[in-house]
Motif scaffolding. Structure first.
Motif, short mmCIF file in Angstrom:
data_model
loop_
_atom_site.label_atom_id
_atom_site.label_comp_id
_atom_site.label_asym_id
_atom_site.label_seq_id
_atom_site.Cartn_x
_atom_site.Cartn_y
_atom_site.Cartn_z
N HIS A 196 22.56 39.98 -112.09
CA HIS A 196 21.98 38.81 -111.61
C HIS A 196 23.33 37.86 -111.36
N GLN A 197 23.77 38.69 -110.23
CA GLN A 197 24.94 38.41 -109.68
C GLN A 197 24.72 36.60 -108.97
N ALA A 198 23.29 36.77 -108.03
CA ALA A 198 23.09 35.66 -107.10
C ALA A 198 22.87 34.61 -108.33
N GLU A 199 22.40 34.60 -109.37
CA GLU A 199 22.06 33.35 -109.85
C GLU A 199 22.91 32.86 -110.82
N ASN A 200 23.57 34.08 -111.49
CA ASN A 200 25.40 33.42 -112.50
C ASN A 200 26.09 32.68 -110.84
N CYS A 201 25.97 32.83 -109.53
CA CYS A 201 27.08 32.02 -108.78
C CYS A 201 26.57 31.01 -108.61
N ALA A 202 25.28 30.83 -108.20
CA ALA A 202 24.61 29.17 -108.14
C ALA A 202 24.36 28.86 -109.29
N TYR A 203 25.11 28.69 -110.67
CA TYR A 203 24.67 28.19 -111.85
C TYR A 203 26.60 28.00 -111.98
N GLY A 223 30.08 43.48 -104.77
CA GLY A 223 31.08 44.06 -103.82
C GLY A 223 32.36 42.80 -104.03
N SER A 224 31.96 41.20 -103.82
CA SER A 224 32.68 40.10 -103.93
C SER A 224 32.36 39.08 -104.05
N TRP A 225 32.91 38.43 -105.41
CA TRP A 225 31.77 37.25 -106.02
C TRP A 225 31.77 35.87 -105.08
N TYR A 226 32.70 35.50 -104.21
CA TYR A 226 32.60 34.56 -103.60
C TYR A 226 33.86 34.64 -102.73
N THR A 227 33.20 34.19 -101.04
CA THR A 227 34.65 33.54 -100.06
C THR A 227 34.18 32.23 -99.83
N ASN A 228 35.14 31.60 -98.65
CA ASN A 228 35.05 30.48 -98.53
C ASN A 228 35.75 28.73 -99.73
N ASP A 246 34.85 32.37 -115.23
CA ASP A 246 34.13 31.72 -116.69
C ASP A 246 33.18 31.72 -116.87
N ALA A 247 32.88 31.44 -115.19
CA ALA A 247 31.13 30.58 -115.44
C ALA A 247 30.12 30.52 -114.89
N MET A 248 30.62 32.01 -113.71
CA MET A 248 30.22 32.89 -113.61
C MET A 248 29.21 34.37 -114.78
#
Length: 263
Positions: A196-203, A223-228, A246-248
């Protein structure tokens, strides 16, 4: 009590669409520790046919081990071809004597047992976690005779466990003689961020923007957690990386400390 014989009974319901006949059997699939099955038979045939919507009581005679610890044996129902019946896993857990418990942040860790085999020392323990998701312990260390050892291998038992109470085995590259004291340190537990990467990143975005003004990033695809990444004043990239992961991962930090004596 150590060495005491007892009987465990379960009442299970046929929630499927087909009959369970007497060729179906409850099969012992695993145990924790792996070398202790409480004297359980491997196969327990059904005593009667069970139609959809009906229930059956299954009993098994067991014997408590003589050594203090917590012991779990897992079973599942299988048909005459050896296929597992969906959602049929059941288990029995017993505690013999007094065993160490460590608590932190609402999560409990409990030492089960330990043993040396093939020049490795393996520690079995269970954790009462927030829910049935895929929590896993990290930052593990074994302390013996003032030496620290990192794990050489680990597993969860049973694989794919979906209960909040999960049991783990961690092996360390050291042989420990009987009577030697040891300490197991569990640094944190967390969820796999890729699930559930998208939901985890938004959180993580919402939480960290509120807690660390000036910190910002964009969620990326597989393949990549986040950018910018944008850093607030005084924060390094390494610190931001750790906060975001940690948050994700919904990381919960201990430590949980379990002390034992090698058998």
């Amino acid at each position: 009590q150590p060495g005491q014989a007892f009987q465990k009974a379960w009442t299970i319901k046929n929630s499927g669409t087909g009959d369970w006949d007497k060729s179906f059997e409850l099969v012992r699939t695993s145990s924790n520790p792996v070398n202790e099955s409480l004297g359980s038979p491997e196969h327990i045939p059904l005593a009667q046919d069970v139609k959809p919507g009906e229930t059956i009581q299954i009993k098994v005679d067991l014997v408590a081990p003589k050594q203090d610890g917590q012991y779990t044996v897992f079973y599942e129902l299988r048909d005459d071809t050896g296929m597992s019946v969906p959602n049929s896993q059941i288990w029995v857990t017993i505690t013999v004597g007094n065993i160490p418990v460590s608590s932190s942040m609402g999560v409990n860790a409990q030492l089960l047992s330990a043993y040396t085999e093939n020049s490795e020392f393996t520690v079995d323990f269970c954790m009462q976690l927030p829910d049935g998701r895929q929590w896993y312990p990290w930052n593990m260390l074994l302390l013996v005779n003032r030496q620290e050892y990192s794990p050489s291998g680990s597993r969860i038992d049973p694989v794919g466990a979906t209960t909040a109470n999960k049991c783990f085995s961690f092996s360390f590259p050291v042989s420990i003689t009987s009577g030697t004291t040891y300490q197991l340190s569990i640094g944190k537990v967390e969820l796999p961020p890729e699930v559930h990467q998208a939901e985890n990143c938004a959180y993580a975005q919402t939480t960290l923007r509120a807690s660390y003004p000036g910190l910002d990033f964009k969620c990326a695809g597989p393949g990549s957690w986040y950018t910018n990444l944008v850093l607030p004043s005084g924060m390094t990239k390494e610190q931001a990386d750790q906060l975001i992961l940690d948050a994700m991962s919904s990381s919960i930090y201990g430590p949980w400390i379990l002390n034992g004596i090698a058998p």
